[in-house]
Design a protein around this motif. Structure first.
Motif, PDB file in Angstrom:
ATOM      1  N   GLU A  68       0.882  -1.095  -0.192  1.00  0.00           N
ATOM      2  CA  GLU A  68      -0.095  -0.032  -0.189  1.00  0.00           C
ATOM      3  C   GLU A  68       0.899   1.216  -0.107  1.00  0.00           C
ATOM      4  OE1 GLU A  68      -3.145  -0.034  -0.515  1.00  0.00           O
ATOM      5  OE2 GLU A  68      -3.427  -2.064  -0.367  1.00  0.00           O
ATOM      6  N   LEU A  69       1.863   1.398   0.977  1.00  0.00           N
ATOM      7  CA  LEU A  69       2.770   2.449   0.877  1.00  0.00           C
ATOM      8  C   LEU A  69       3.531   2.750  -0.456  1.00  0.00           C
ATOM      9  CD1 LEU A  69       4.364   2.364   4.524  1.00  0.00           C
ATOM     10  CD2 LEU A  69       2.232   3.591   3.621  1.00  0.00           C
ATOM     11  N   VAL A  70       4.016   1.577  -0.928  1.00  0.00           N
ATOM     12  CA  VAL A  70       4.824   1.706  -2.340  1.00  0.00           C
ATOM     13  C   VAL A  70       3.983   2.158  -3.443  1.00  0.00           C
ATOM     14  CG1 VAL A  70       5.946   0.452  -4.064  1.00  0.00           C
ATOM     15  CG2 VAL A  70       6.619   0.199  -1.637  1.00  0.00           C
ATOM     16  N   THR A  71       2.558   1.585  -3.434  1.00  0.00           N
ATOM     17  CA  THR A  71       1.424   1.996  -4.427  1.00  0.00           C
ATOM     18  C   THR A  71       1.144   3.547  -4.303  1.00  0.00           C
ATOM     19  OG1 THR A  71       0.599  -0.253  -4.460  1.00  0.00           O
ATOM     20  CG2 THR A  71      -0.713   1.392  -5.270  1.00  0.00           C
ATOM     21  N   ASN A  72       1.057   4.041  -3.141  1.00  0.00           N
ATOM     22  CA  ASN A  72       0.723   5.368  -2.754  1.00  0.00           C
ATOM     23  C   ASN A  72       1.732   6.347  -3.152  1.00  0.00           C
ATOM     24  OD1 ASN A  72      -2.200   5.644  -1.822  1.00  0.00           O
ATOM     25  ND2 ASN A  72      -1.473   4.344  -0.005  1.00  0.00           N
ATOM     26  N   ALA A  73       3.151   5.837  -2.914  1.00  0.00           N
ATOM     27  CA  ALA A  73       4.094   6.720  -3.235  1.00  0.00           C
ATOM     28  C   ALA A  73       3.986   6.886  -4.885  1.00  0.00           C
ATOM     29  CB  ALA A  73       5.313   6.001  -2.997  1.00  0.00           C
ATOM     30  N   LEU A  74       3.959   5.698  -5.660  1.00  0.00           N
ATOM     31  CA  LEU A  74       4.083   5.595  -7.071  1.00  0.00           C
ATOM     32  C   LEU A  74       2.838   6.388  -7.794  1.00  0.00           C
ATOM     33  CD1 LEU A  74       4.917   2.059  -7.713  1.00  0.00           C
ATOM     34  CD2 LEU A  74       6.593   3.979  -7.948  1.00  0.00           C
ATOM     35  N   ARG A  75       1.661   6.230  -6.884  1.00  0.00           N
ATOM     36  CA  ARG A  75       0.396   6.812  -7.606  1.00  0.00           C
ATOM     37  C   ARG A  75       0.401   8.398  -7.202  1.00  0.00           C
ATOM     38  NH1 ARG A  75      -4.106   3.719  -5.706  1.00  0.00           N
ATOM     39  NH2 ARG A  75      -3.708   2.623  -7.185  1.00  0.00           N
ATOM     40  N   HIS A  76       0.911   8.712  -5.993  1.00  0.00           N
ATOM     41  CA  HIS A  76       0.433  10.283  -5.722  1.00  0.00           C
ATOM     42  C   HIS A  76       1.505  11.039  -5.703  1.00  0.00           C
ATOM     43  CE1 HIS A  76      -3.572   9.057  -4.668  1.00  0.00           C
ATOM     44  NE2 HIS A  76      -3.135   8.328  -3.911  1.00  0.00           N
ATOM     45  N   ALA A  77       3.081  10.517  -5.605  1.00  0.00           N
ATOM     46  CA  ALA A  77       3.966  11.432  -5.228  1.00  0.00           C
ATOM     47  C   ALA A  77       4.963  11.407  -6.460  1.00  0.00           C
ATOM     48  CB  ALA A  77       4.813  10.554  -4.236  1.00  0.00           C
ATOM     49  N   LEU A  78       4.928  10.841  -7.479  1.00  0.00           N
ATOM     50  CA  LEU A  78       5.869  11.127  -8.504  1.00  0.00           C
ATOM     51  C   LEU A  78       5.088  11.767  -9.672  1.00  0.00           C
ATOM     52  CD1 LEU A  78       6.941   7.361  -8.967  1.00  0.00           C
ATOM     53  CD2 LEU A  78       7.898   9.301  -7.631  1.00  0.00           C
ATOM     54  N   PRO A  79       5.709  12.878 -10.201  1.00  0.00           N
ATOM     55  CA  PRO A  79       5.373  13.317 -11.451  1.00  0.00           C
ATOM     56  C   PRO A  79       5.043  12.612 -12.737  1.00  0.00           C
ATOM     57  CG  PRO A  79       7.410  14.342 -10.783  1.00  0.00           C
ATOM     58  CD  PRO A  79       7.242  13.213 -10.101  1.00  0.00           C
ATOM     59  N   GLU A  80       3.971  12.769 -13.344  1.00  0.00           N
ATOM     60  CA  GLU A  80       3.465  11.845 -14.493  1.00  0.00           C
ATOM     61  C   GLU A  80       4.483  11.589 -15.337  1.00  0.00           C
ATOM     62  OE1 GLU A  80       0.437  10.538 -15.035  1.00  0.00           O
ATOM     63  OE2 GLU A  80      -0.335  11.471 -13.383  1.00  0.00           O
ATOM     64  N   ASP A  81       5.544  12.418 -15.604  1.00  0.00           N
ATOM     65  CA  ASP A  81       6.606  12.246 -16.509  1.00  0.00           C
ATOM     66  C   ASP A  81       7.781  10.993 -16.263  1.00  0.00           C
ATOM     67  OD1 ASP A  81       7.722  13.909 -15.118  1.00  0.00           O
ATOM     68  OD2 ASP A  81       8.429  15.200 -16.665  1.00  0.00           O
ATOM     69  N   THR A  82       7.632  10.612 -14.681  1.00  0.00           N
ATOM     70  CA  THR A  82       8.684   9.915 -14.175  1.00  0.00           C
ATOM     71  C   THR A  82       7.918   8.495 -14.110  1.00  0.00           C
ATOM     72  OG1 THR A  82       8.052  10.220 -11.914  1.00  0.00           O
ATOM     73  CG2 THR A  82       9.799  11.779 -12.984  1.00  0.00           C
ATOM     74  N   ARG A  83       6.859   8.261 -14.485  1.00  0.00           N
ATOM     75  CA  ARG A  83       6.533   6.939 -14.277  1.00  0.00           C
ATOM     76  C   ARG A  83       6.680   6.229 -15.512  1.00  0.00           C
ATOM     77  NH1 ARG A  83       1.210   9.128 -12.477  1.00  0.00           N
ATOM     78  NH2 ARG A  83       1.537   9.255 -10.183  1.00  0.00           N
ATOM     79  N   ASP A  84       7.158   4.960 -15.429  1.00  0.00           N
ATOM     80  CA  ASP A  84       7.753   4.273 -16.482  1.00  0.00           C
ATOM     81  C   ASP A  84       8.769   4.817 -17.420  1.00  0.00           C
ATOM     82  OD1 ASP A  84       5.629   2.333 -16.070  1.00  0.00           O
ATOM     83  OD2 ASP A  84       4.051   3.401 -16.998  1.00  0.00           O
TER      84      ASP A  84
END
Length: 169
Positions: A68-84
């Motif tokens: 849950e903590l990792v999912t939240n960090a990935l979902r809410h804390a990262l700018p869109e352009d850093t995902r993937d």
């Protein structure tokens, strides 16, 4: 002089319930890429670390909270352009596990300086827990003995969200 784990975790230790930092009997961390499959890697890291520490019986609860903590960090804390993104200089999310004789802490560091808001906030309100995204933190609250967050200090930017588990002697 690079940032070592001890320096990075000092603000975390200060933000936790009173513990003796010299009594840490185990500490491990892993970097997680800005991809949602990082949750699987975090769970695998938890399994191997808890096994090394003789805490296999706590894996289910700890892995659920870490997920849950990792999912939240990935979902809410990262700018869109850093995902993937394939060319991240340093993975933006880091998982830390620390063990004392009677406590285990899992902490997830992310680059966002924003206070966890909405459903991702330690303040308990009916509105928060009714939201779809609030269910994850309800699980964190239910399966850990306590949890919280704090901004990182010094040259480090971002925050740490942590959960504490009491261990049997």
């Amino acid at each position: 002089m690079g940032t070592n784990g001890s320096t990075m975790l000092e603000p975390l230790r200060q933000g936790l319930p009173p513990v003796d930092p010299t009594a840490v009997s185990g500490s491990a961390s892993c970097a997680l890429p800005a991809r949602y499959d990082a949750v699987r890697g975090a769970r695998s890291f938890c399994r191997s670390t808890l096994s090394q520490w003789g805490l296999d019986d706590r894996f289910d609860d700890v892995a659920l909270v870490v997920s849950e903590l990792v999912t939240n960090a990935l979902r809410h804390a990262l700018p869109e352009d850093t995902r993937d993104a394939d060319a991240e200089p340093e993975p933006p999310v880091r998982l830390h596990l620390m063990r004392w004789s009677t406590r285990l802490v899992c902490a997830v560091r992310d680059p966002s300086e924003d206070r966890p808001g909405g459903a991702f906030s330690p303040e308990r309100t009916e509105e928060n827990f009714d939201l779809e995204s609030g269910r994850g933190l309800f699980l964190v609250d239910s399966y850990s003995d306590s949890w919280g967050w704090h901004p990182l200090a010094g040259r480090l930017t971002g925050k740490v969200v942590w959960a504490l588990f009491l261990l049997q002697d």
